[in-house]
Write a protein that holds these residues in place. Sequence first.
Motif, PDB file in Angstrom:
ATOM      1  N   ILE A   1       1.146  -0.724  -0.306  1.00  0.00           N
ATOM      2  CA  ILE A   1      -0.263   0.262  -0.382  1.00  0.00           C
ATOM      3  C   ILE A   1       1.005   1.180  -0.251  1.00  0.00           C
ATOM      4  CG2 ILE A   1      -1.761   1.323   1.261  1.00  0.00           C
ATOM      5  CD1 ILE A   1      -1.702  -2.395   1.916  1.00  0.00           C
ATOM      6  N   TYR A   2       0.802   2.295  -0.561  1.00  0.00           N
ATOM      7  CA  TYR A   2       1.827   3.202  -0.945  1.00  0.00           C
ATOM      8  C   TYR A   2       0.257   4.618  -0.941  1.00  0.00           C
ATOM      9  CZ  TYR A   2       3.868   6.496  -3.568  1.00  0.00           C
ATOM     10  OH  TYR A   2       4.703   7.554  -3.808  1.00  0.00           O
ATOM     11  N   VAL A   3       1.117   5.246   0.499  1.00  0.00           N
ATOM     12  CA  VAL A   3       0.982   6.213   1.257  1.00  0.00           C
ATOM     13  C   VAL A   3       1.505   7.684   0.970  1.00  0.00           C
ATOM     14  CG1 VAL A   3      -0.212   7.049   3.440  1.00  0.00           C
ATOM     15  CG2 VAL A   3      -0.149   4.899   2.965  1.00  0.00           C
ATOM     16  N   THR A   4       0.660   8.301   0.652  1.00  0.00           N
ATOM     17  CA  THR A   4       1.072   9.507   0.656  1.00  0.00           C
ATOM     18  C   THR A   4       0.633  10.408   1.185  1.00  0.00           C
ATOM     19  OG1 THR A   4       0.267  10.094  -2.058  1.00  0.00           O
ATOM     20  CG2 THR A   4       2.145   9.431  -2.096  1.00  0.00           C
ATOM     21  N   LEU A   5      -0.682  10.409   1.545  1.00  0.00           N
ATOM     22  CA  LEU A   5      -1.280  11.525   2.371  1.00  0.00           C
ATOM     23  C   LEU A   5      -0.917  11.606   3.514  1.00  0.00           C
ATOM     24  CD1 LEU A   5      -4.616  10.309   1.331  1.00  0.00           C
ATOM     25  CD2 LEU A   5      -3.661  11.768   0.342  1.00  0.00           C
ATOM     26  N   PRO A   6      -0.593  13.539   4.238  1.00  0.00           N
ATOM     27  CA  PRO A   6      -0.379  13.122   5.406  1.00  0.00           C
ATOM     28  C   PRO A   6      -0.771  12.416   6.751  1.00  0.00           C
ATOM     29  CG  PRO A   6      -1.995  14.777   4.645  1.00  0.00           C
ATOM     30  CD  PRO A   6      -2.207  14.408   3.563  1.00  0.00           C
ATOM     31  N   LEU A   7      -0.034  12.093   7.336  1.00  0.00           N
ATOM     32  CA  LEU A   7      -0.421  10.725   8.552  1.00  0.00           C
ATOM     33  C   LEU A   7      -1.642  11.509   9.535  1.00  0.00           C
ATOM     34  CD1 LEU A   7       3.028   9.212   9.138  1.00  0.00           C
ATOM     35  CD2 LEU A   7       0.597   8.703   8.311  1.00  0.00           C
TER      36      LEU A   7
END
Length: 631
Positions: free
Chosen positions: A271-277
């Motif tokens: 899973i590729y997470v680029t959104l702010p945590l």
Amino acid sequence: MSGWDDLFPLPMLPSWVPGAAAGIVSLHLIQKLLFPYFWADLRYLLKVLMCGLRLEMYRMQGRIVTVLDRFVKLAEKQPHKPFLIYEGKVHTYRDVDRRSNRIAQVFLHHGALKRGDTVALLMGNEPDFIHVWFGLAKLGCVVAFLNFNVRSRSLLHCVSSCEPKILVVGADLLGTLEEILPNLQKDISVWIMTKDSTFPSVHTLLDKIEAASEDPVPVNQRSADNLKSSVLYIFTSGTTGLPKAAVISHMQVLKGAAGLWAFGATAEDIIYVTLPLYHSAASLLGIGGCIELGATCVLKKKFSASQFWSDCKKYNVTVIQYIGELCRYLCSQPVKEGEKNHKVRLAVGNGVRNDVWREFLDRFGTVKICEFYGATEGNICFMNHTGKIGSVGRTNFFYKLFFPFDLIKYDFQKDEPIRNKHGWCEKVKKGEAGLLVSKVNAKNPFFGYAGNKKHTEKKLLCEVFKKGDLYFNTGDLMVQDHENFLYFWDRIGDTFRWKGENVATTEVSDVIVMLDFIQEANVYGVSVPDHEGKAGMASLILKQNTSLDLEQMYKQVVTYLPSYACPLFLRVQEKMERTGTFKQQKFRLVDEGFNPSTITDPLYFLDNSKKAYVLLTKEVHEMILSGKMKL
């Protein structure tokens, strides 16, 4: 051949078999024609039911297996499997578990924290965000995720509203800390992710982590016995004013973590997470979803349209997260060869426009777009499990049994739900836009906002259809079509979305009226062709005998507002229009937009390339509409 048939006669089928076969074929055709989504609905409802049964089992047993508990078990079961990949470096499940243990040990011995205390976290996307989050959670602390785009007064408000004992700040956000430190409450202990500090009375964390033990802290520190107990505060713009700390319970974390599984992701996915945590989409659905599956997450410091697909290919990404703007940015990139040469099969997110959705599929291949709807603090969620373009989800009789909701008539002038002569709200017809309200009950509670009873009560509607009922007001207008698909229509009140973020108009106007030449500011969102959401625009009334200082205006908004909240357009008026109830009139201003050909008032545009507000001429207006001017 006839002799062969005489010797070995073919068995005769029973007379009922052809009829039964014809019946099955007929039923299949009827199902396809009249109930085309039956099987997709059934599969989705079974997953919802499984999730609900698990939560009910936890409630009955009085012992909850939290997302953190599952992570610790996975660290034992698959210690060498990559959990995080960040800037090429692999962090296994065991690595993350042990480093979070170190952080828990540091605060256990130095931080004077006890179970139930709140710790505010101001960090960007990096593995240590997750290490600190998990480490504090292992101590039973409530962690408040601060939006690193928020600055100065707004950030101080966020910190004070969640009443933390400790504030942890990332090494790359020391400039932001410097802005607020003089006015920060003295009883808040500040820790920074460095080995040394130039700030007085600020503790360093990195050196202490390296010296700490990897041993786990006692399990009873984190054990949860109530689904409704608070575990996180995630800030949301809500419908008005400064950011509010939405209370996130174990129940909401477990539901959020089940999202990727519900859409069909598995343990083998990357899973590729680029959104702010600090957003629930990245933290609960992304990181929580990886843990629910036992999968791997590729974490990006910041979204990059130019590097997106090369990262996907490099790390064999199979699932991506998005917001509508992200998809548009990807479609706006120059076309390259081999754009469909990747392994991405699912894209999970919200807010993508129909035209961008179609273009995305045409250009980047057979990726299943999994659009969903849900507010951080809300008690209702929709998931588009069929892939219908433009829809945020689908409902039916059984789904409404689990999650009761309605779309009600709304008065746009009075900015409130319409009530009939008996005082009850009225449902809209299919195909009409209505305010989405969700029933609040024991199975679908609303936990409200930390330290803000007034705003919690403001989100609730009482006696909607009958005496004593209670509904959560989402602040969103939706449309339900005749096939029971749901579509997002617009926000109501004093909020609009830009760059994937909620912008609270009152927060923006409060910052603008601090200027000594501004009498009043009316902030609203205007549509810009080929852009998601609405761009900020401010109608200004100047004080007598003053003039508009564009340099001061620019300095004010970029200093005190997140970049996405800075008004792109200014309109100077002589008189502020008001409604019959003396509220600022926005509807005509929104309709008129920012066209200098039809508006006689002076107009200005925030030109980021010049770092200044400039006169909005017809030529500049044309450049904005044609996409030549970057917003």
